[in-house]
Design a protein around this motif. Structure first.
Motif, PDB file in Angstrom:
ATOM      1  N   UNK A  15       0.791  -1.221   0.000  1.00  0.00           N
ATOM      2  CA  UNK A  15       0.000   0.000   0.000  1.00  0.00           C
ATOM      3  C   UNK A  15       0.819   1.266   0.000  1.00  0.00           C
ATOM      4  N   UNK A  16       2.112   1.137   0.185  1.00  0.00           N
ATOM      5  CA  UNK A  16       2.984   2.299   0.226  1.00  0.00           C
ATOM      6  C   UNK A  16       3.389   2.789  -1.152  1.00  0.00           C
ATOM      7  N   UNK A  68      -1.723   2.640 -11.043  1.00  0.00           N
ATOM      8  CA  UNK A  68      -0.915   2.700  -9.820  1.00  0.00           C
ATOM      9  C   UNK A  68       0.437   3.366 -10.059  1.00  0.00           C
ATOM     10  N   UNK A  69       1.019   3.155 -11.225  1.00  0.00           N
ATOM     11  CA  UNK A  69       2.346   3.686 -11.543  1.00  0.00           C
ATOM     12  C   UNK A  69       2.223   4.794 -12.581  1.00  0.00           C
ATOM     13  N   UNK A  87       1.584  -0.005  -3.729  1.00  0.00           N
ATOM     14  CA  UNK A  87       2.481  -1.112  -4.033  1.00  0.00           C
ATOM     15  C   UNK A  87       1.990  -2.415  -3.427  1.00  0.00           C
ATOM     16  N   UNK A  88       2.262  -3.484  -4.169  1.00  0.00           N
ATOM     17  CA  UNK A  88       1.848  -4.822  -3.774  1.00  0.00           C
ATOM     18  C   UNK A  88       3.079  -5.714  -3.631  1.00  0.00           C
ATOM     19  N   UNK A 115       8.516  -5.070  -1.523  1.00  0.00           N
ATOM     20  CA  UNK A 115       7.243  -4.712  -0.899  1.00  0.00           C
ATOM     21  C   UNK A 115       6.872  -5.837   0.068  1.00  0.00           C
ATOM     22  N   UNK A 116       6.941  -5.522   1.343  1.00  0.00           N
ATOM     23  CA  UNK A 116       6.727  -6.552   2.355  1.00  0.00           C
ATOM     24  C   UNK A 116       6.338  -5.915   3.674  1.00  0.00           C
ATOM     25  N   UNK A 117       5.528  -6.632   4.424  1.00  0.00           N
ATOM     26  CA  UNK A 117       5.165  -6.160   5.756  1.00  0.00           C
ATOM     27  C   UNK A 117       6.083  -6.769   6.801  1.00  0.00           C
TER      28      UNK A 117
END
Length: 117
Positions: A15-16, A68-69, A87-88, A115-117
């Protein structure tokens, strides 16, 4: 020979947003004649076109990033940008800048986007 230097990659949560930059080592007179593109390559996958922008400013995007981009260019500073929003995890890859004209094509060294939590 034209060198392309990317920057702006890093680690971001889903999501960032990130903005990638690519500066070309050529004069602005020649830079404006290049079609510029951003490609990406994830582990175990082929390099794919993410977005492109022509010398006239026309743009195209991979279906997976449309909406998105955003790709843009600033000819006086010889820079092309890729604004990446929403971002996914599947956007994780090494992102490469590309420049082509009627005679040659050039690649940057790549910048990692994770892209990671």
């Amino acid at each position: 020979q034209v060198q392309l230097v990317e920057s702006g990659g890093g680690l971001v949560q889903p999501g960032g947003s990130l903005r990638l930059s690519c500066v070309a080592s050529t004069s602005s007179i020649f830079f404006r004649l290049f079609t510029m593109g951003w490609y990406r390559q994830a582990p175990g996958k082929q390099r794919e076109l993410v977005a492109g922008i022509t010398s006239g400013g026309s743009t195209n995007y991979a279906d997976s990033v449309k909406g998105r981009f955003t790709i843009s260019r600033d000819n006086p500073t010889r820079t092309v940008y890729l604004q990446m929003n929403s971002l996914k995890p599947e956007d994780t890859a090494v992102y490469y800048c590309n420049a082509v004209n009627s005679a040659n094509g050039y690649w940057g060294q790549g910048t990692q986007v994770t892209v990671s939590s």
